[in-house]
Design an enzyme around this catalytic site. Structure first.
Site: not given
Length: 637
Positions: A188, A294, A325
């Site tokens: 991320s 995602d 995610h």
């Protein structure tokens, strides 16, 4: 003893670079003790004064490295994770934070990297981005301060920047214990910083492993002018910076607000946070990981970054999962640790283990079922133009190769209460909130691999309009339940261990397993836009009701097989509830079918589509297909 000595032969070279040892075969072994490892903190000068206090900012760097290597004069490479989350939010599935003893010395290093790799002859370096945890400066959400926070540490590891023993002191610290070879990794935000640092071309960064990473911050907050969230980067900055940074960084906060207007216009702030344009600077190899579902950091980020790296000949590898995610440690743990080990051994220690010659892509086809490709997208993938047409039932269109006749139209009225699941469920009946176009049942599997585009000529009835285009596999399947809270995984209570640990830093982590859903349809690629940004200039404006506009929507990268017997659908609509913000009006939109088309990356190209749509396929049940709803998204990259 000779075997042990061979295993202890870690690269010995001064920072910045004397000659490396010849390549070796095999893999690094856990020959160093973890409990005796050196644990230390250094503050590195970023050469940036983001908080304008008259002195350049220093970032806190926590280091763990094998003591025996230092005692023997053996230099080691570095695995680095630069993050804003070490004190506010934690890292990994168990939200681990850094911990320190009473004297402020680092004890607990989040994630398994230190436990597994330090005994194998690596240092692990965790960097607090500027404005977070124990660092000076300000958070600027992917801008100069963020990127220099990590780049300066790469420079320090290679003897080009200054480090200090304390945050405000003058006692210098050098990194004579490292070879200067650095691999950056992170999920991320952390992976985003890795990509941003690689895009500077910094010397010494040998490889990056971005997991679910952003490649352009504009595309995190907007989709061609359409707002994806109800807030901008200032809100994220406020949530991750330290209390003391929040007090001193008000000017930076104002700049984030003023530079990122909610009208979706492209501004200098976004230009400075676009790493794709600088892909030609990348010297490091790239091992990218992304969830195909995602909906936080959408696959557009992966797709445009991958394509730009390919254009510049960057060595690269990819894993594409069915998850949202999620870190690969939590959806394919054993294979991930083994592959990552070999990847770092090759690019940081110089082992000739052949990983760079193996298939470049691993793609999850069904929960825990993986396939590989030598290159990605696969050889023979061709952009193929499909066209919508009118069907025998009003409001239910066709999708094929022939253009629609002049004057053919479809229409929908934006309904902000509907989402892609609602549209797909009503695909075989006329509904006012969408325009749907469907192939016949396929006689052969049809694979789409890469990024798609949909060009629309539409006429709105009001002065504003948002558009959505989605690709749907109409047919039953068992998939990962990406709309569930775990985004495709369930966390169990028992643990597996990966490396060595201490009482302050365990190597054991809770196991996970796939969560599955039985569905009647799967949305596998999405694109959104604000029609007011139709001309591509980066500046939007009001529309003239009744005037036609042509706009191309970029759909997120995907890799999906529509099986024989299923149908492929293209759906065009307005607001995709939960995924984009609605426009200021709810227009009725007329679609000019003659001047509308979809360019899809088909493996086998035009011929594959012809073969898949000729003859009779098996007939599917006529009950409305059921897919997954839109997950509840948290606005944290």
């Amino acid at each position: 003893m000779a075997a042990v000595a061979a295993l202890l032969t870690v690269l010995v070279a001064p920072p910045g670079g004397a000659q490396a040892a010849p390549p070796r075969r095999g893999e690094s072994q856990p020959v160093y003790s973890y409990d005796r490892a050196v644990r230390e903190s250094v503050w590195v000068d970023t050469r940036v004064d983001a908080d304008a206090d008259g002195r350049t900012d220093r970032v806190a760097v926590d280091i763990i490295r094998p003591r025996e290597a230092a005692e023997q004069g053996r230099r080691v490479p570095v695995i680095m994770d630069a993050s804003p989350y070490y004190s506010c939010c934690g890292r990994g599935n168990e939200s681990q934070k850094k911990t320190y003893d009473a004297q402020g010395r680092p004890v607990g290093f989040p994630l398994f990297y230190d436990n597994y790799f330090v005994p194998r002859g690596y240092a692990v370096v965790l960097v607090d981005l500027a404005g977070t945890n124990r660092s000076d400066g300000c958070v600027d959400i992917g801008g100069r301060s963020d990127i220099e926070s990590a780049k300066a540490v790469v420079d320090w590891l290679n003897g080009r920047a200054r480090g200090y023993a304390t945050r405000g002191g003058s006692d210098p610290v050098t990194a004579g214990w490292t070879t200067g070879a650095v691999g950056m990794i992170g999920k991320s935000y952390d992976g985003t910083v890795a990509s941003g640092v690689a895009a500077t071309g910094v010397e010494g960064l040998k490889t990056i492993v971005p997991i679910g990473a952003i490649s352009s911050w504009y595309d995190y907050y907007f989709a061609q002018g359409a707002a994806l969230y109800g807030s901008g980067p200032d809100r994220l900055a406020n949530g991750i910076e330290s209390q003391e940074a929040r007090a001193r960084c008000q000017a930076v906060q104002r700049a984030l607000v003023e530079g990122a207007p909610r009208n979706g216009d492209w501004t200098p702030l976004w230009e400075a946070r676009d790493y794709v344009k600088d892909a030609g600077n990348v010297r490091a190899s790239v091992f990218a990981v992304h969830g195909l579902q995602d909906l936080n950091v959408r696959t557009k980020h992966f797709g445009q970054w991958w394509d730009a790296l390919a254009e510049h000949g960057v060595e690269r590898k990819v894993w594409l999962s069915q998850t949202g995610h999620v870190d690969p440690f939590d959806f394919r743990r054993e294979a991930w640790v083994s592959t990552l080990h070999r990847w770092f051994d090759h690019y940081l220690l110089g082992y000739d283990n052949g990983i760079e010659r193996e298939p470049a892509a691993d793609v999850e086809r069904a929960p825990d079922q993986w396939a590989t490709d030598r290159v990605w997208p696969p050889a023979g993938t061709r952009a193929t133009t499909l066209r919508p047409g009118t069907g025998p039932v009003a409001g239910v269109g066709t999708l094929g190769l022939a253009p629609a006749p002049q004057g053919a139209i479809a229409a929908f009225t934006d309904d902000p209460e509907l989402n892609e699941g609602d549209w797909a469920t009503g695909i075989d009946k006329p509904t006012p909130g969408k325009a749907g176009f469907v192939t016949p049942p396929l006689t052969r599997d049809l694979r789409l691999s890469g990024s798609s585009e949909v060009t629309l000529t539409v006429t709105p009835s009001t002065s504003s309009a948002h558009l959505s285009a989605v690709l749907v596999d109409l047919g039953p399947a068992t998939i990962r339940d990406y709309a569930d809270d775990g985004e495709g995984i369930r966390t169990l209570s028992d643990r597996t261990c990966w490396g060595s640990g201490t009482t302050g830093d365990s190597a054991c982590y809770k196991r996970t397993e796939a969560t599955k859903a039985q569905v009647g349809h799967t949305v596998f690629s999405r694109g959104w836009a604000d029609l007011g940004h139709w001309d591509g200039s980066g500046e939007g404006g009001p529309l003239t009701p009744g005037e036609p506009y042509t706009m191309t929507l970029a759909l997120a990268a995907s890799d999906h097989v529509v099986p024989a017997g299923h149908r492929l659908a293209l759906i065009v609509a307005g607001t995709d509830k939960g995924l984009i913000e609605p426009a200021s009006t709810t227009p009725h939109v007329t679609v000019d079918l003659r001047n509308t088309s979809a360019s899809l990356p088909l493996v086998g190209g035009y011929g594959a589509f012809v073969r898949a749509t000729s003859g009779g396929g098996r007939t599917l049940p006529t009950t409305p297909p059921r897919g997954l709803g839109v997950p509840s998204l948290t606005h944290v990259p």
